[in-house]
Design a protein around this motif. Structure first.
Motif, PDB file in Angstrom:
ATOM      1  N   LEU A  47     -39.857 -45.476  25.915  1.00 44.40           N
ATOM      2  CA  LEU A  47     -39.048 -46.132  26.939  1.00 44.40           C
ATOM      3  C   LEU A  47     -38.516 -47.473  26.446  1.00 44.40           C
ATOM      4  CD1 LEU A  47     -38.202 -45.100  29.659  1.00 44.40           C
ATOM      5  CD2 LEU A  47     -39.983 -46.485  30.718  1.00 44.40           C
ATOM      6  N   MET A  48     -39.225 -48.123  25.536  1.00 40.64           N
ATOM      7  CA  MET A  48     -38.711 -49.361  24.948  1.00 40.64           C
ATOM      8  C   MET A  48     -37.549 -49.067  24.007  1.00 40.64           C
ATOM      9  SD  MET A  48     -40.302 -51.640  26.511  1.00 40.64           S
ATOM     10  CE  MET A  48     -39.555 -53.021  25.646  1.00 40.64           C
ATOM     11  N   VAL A  49     -37.599 -47.929  23.311  1.00 36.20           N
ATOM     12  CA  VAL A  49     -36.470 -47.530  22.462  1.00 36.20           C
ATOM     13  C   VAL A  49     -35.227 -47.333  23.323  1.00 36.20           C
ATOM     14  CG1 VAL A  49     -35.562 -45.704  20.970  1.00 36.20           C
ATOM     15  CG2 VAL A  49     -37.912 -46.520  20.664  1.00 36.20           C
ATOM     16  N   ARG A  50     -35.392 -46.632  24.422  1.00 33.72           N
ATOM     17  CA  ARG A  50     -34.238 -46.405  25.314  1.00 33.72           C
ATOM     18  C   ARG A  50     -33.748 -47.724  25.901  1.00 33.72           C
ATOM     19  NH1 ARG A  50     -31.096 -43.014  27.827  1.00 33.72           N
ATOM     20  NH2 ARG A  50     -30.616 -43.198  30.042  1.00 33.72           N
ATOM     21  N   THR A  51     -34.663 -48.588  26.311  1.00 38.43           N
ATOM     22  CA  THR A  51     -34.272 -49.882  26.861  1.00 38.43           C
ATOM     23  C   THR A  51     -33.479 -50.685  25.848  1.00 38.43           C
ATOM     24  OG1 THR A  51     -36.184 -49.930  28.352  1.00 38.43           O
ATOM     25  CG2 THR A  51     -35.151 -52.044  27.839  1.00 38.43           C
ATOM     26  N   ALA A  52     -33.930 -50.706  24.594  1.00 38.04           N
ATOM     27  CA  ALA A  52     -33.214 -51.446  23.545  1.00 38.04           C
ATOM     28  C   ALA A  52     -31.805 -50.883  23.362  1.00 38.04           C
ATOM     29  CB  ALA A  52     -33.993 -51.386  22.235  1.00 38.04           C
ATOM     30  N   GLN A  53     -31.663 -49.567  23.425  1.00 44.00           N
ATOM     31  CA  GLN A  53     -30.342 -48.953  23.298  1.00 44.00           C
ATOM     32  C   GLN A  53     -29.430 -49.367  24.451  1.00 44.00           C
ATOM     33  OE1 GLN A  53     -31.555 -44.844  23.262  1.00 44.00           O
ATOM     34  NE2 GLN A  53     -31.697 -44.749  21.012  1.00 44.00           N
ATOM     35  N   LEU A  54     -29.978 -49.373  25.673  1.00 40.96           N
ATOM     36  CA  LEU A  54     -29.189 -49.751  26.839  1.00 40.96           C
ATOM     37  C   LEU A  54     -28.754 -51.211  26.760  1.00 40.96           C
ATOM     38  CD1 LEU A  54     -31.330 -48.004  29.604  1.00 40.96           C
ATOM     39  CD2 LEU A  54     -29.076 -47.292  28.790  1.00 40.96           C
ATOM     40  N   LEU A  55     -29.672 -52.084  26.369  1.00 42.62           N
ATOM     41  CA  LEU A  55     -29.341 -53.511  26.282  1.00 42.62           C
ATOM     42  C   LEU A  55     -28.274 -53.761  25.219  1.00 42.62           C
ATOM     43  CD1 LEU A  55     -32.983 -54.900  26.533  1.00 42.62           C
ATOM     44  CD2 LEU A  55     -31.223 -55.078  28.293  1.00 42.62           C
TER      45      LEU A  55
END
Length: 248
Positions: A47-55
């Motif tokens: 979920l941190m990988v996805r969050t980093a992509q979104l940011l």
């Protein structure tokens, strides 16, 4: 608001300059592998990988901090600084003080983890809803977390109020193993991660899957009201553009 003051000037400056310079935003995440955790001082987890992509897609520069969930909820409610946290469920209580993005992930349905001495009895129940009205069984619950609206409601109405663990799912698992409680609810991703621990194999606990367990809950980025609506819209646009994350 101990621990937040050094961020206030930095984040306010970043948000005020969002029309030109890159926006900076404090991202607080909890120790919840495999979703969110820390490795070598850096955020990790799917979920941190996805969050980093979104940011990155939204043009937002993150400043990360691992923070216990109860403290993050206090920070969101206090609204002293612009801060977001990935992976939270959206409950009516939280929606009263936080801004929520579009969903970023959907969980699989929760499982029941029961002490071996009562697992067979729980399996014989016809529906999940019956477990929470059966006065024979003592539930356990992790302090400060939500299991989703329906499960929260069922837990709140159990004949025996849940005994609470303060720190982690593994602490609650050990309470089940010690038969301080008869059962707990557990996220399937959490359970898969915990099964990597060789100690778990020797504990007298069993997974139980019941009919009518509610569908897995949606997870969101929850942000304080200090995060402006236009920044939330940038996050939402990034969510629309990236493939949906789901473990259904």
């Amino acid at each position: 608001m101990r621990g937040l003051r050094p961020w206030i000037v930095l984040l306010t400056a970043g948000l005020s300059g969002m029309a030109g310079a890159r926006t900076t935003l404090l991202i607080e995440y909890r120790d919840k592998p495999p979703y969110t955790y820390t490795v070598d001082g850096k955020p990790a987890g799917f979920l941190m990988v996805r969050t980093a992509q979104l940011l990155k897609r939204a043009g937002i520069e993150p400043q990360y901090a691992e923070v216990p969930i109860r403290r993050t909820l206090m920070h969101l409610q206090a609204n002293a600084v612009a801060v977001c946290s990935p992976g939270l469920y959206k409950t009516p209580e939280r929606a009263a003080f936080a801004r929520f993005s579009l969903p970023i992930h959907r969980d699989r349905p929760h499982a029941v983890l029961a002490h071996a001495s009562v697992a067979a009895e729980i399996r014989r129940l016809p529906r999940a809803s019956r477990l929470f009205t059966d006065g024979r069984f003592q539930p356990g619950q992790l302090e400060g977390v939500s299991y989703g609206a329906q499960l929260d409601q069922w837990l709140a109405a159990t004949p025996k109020p849940p005994l609470r663990a303060q720190l982690s799912p593994m602490q609650l698992v050990r309470m089940v193993a010690a038969h301080r409680v008869d059962y707990m609810l557990i996220d399937q991703e959490d359970l898969g991660w915990l099964r990597r621990d060789p100690d778990l194999a020797d504990l007298p606990v069993e997974r139980v899957d019941l009919a009518d367990m509610p569908r897995g809950e949606l997870r969101y980025l929850a942000c304080s009201q200090q995060v402006p609506p236009q920044v939330m819209e940038r996050l939402n646009q990034a969510i629309r553009e990236l493939p949906e994350s789901s473990s259904d």
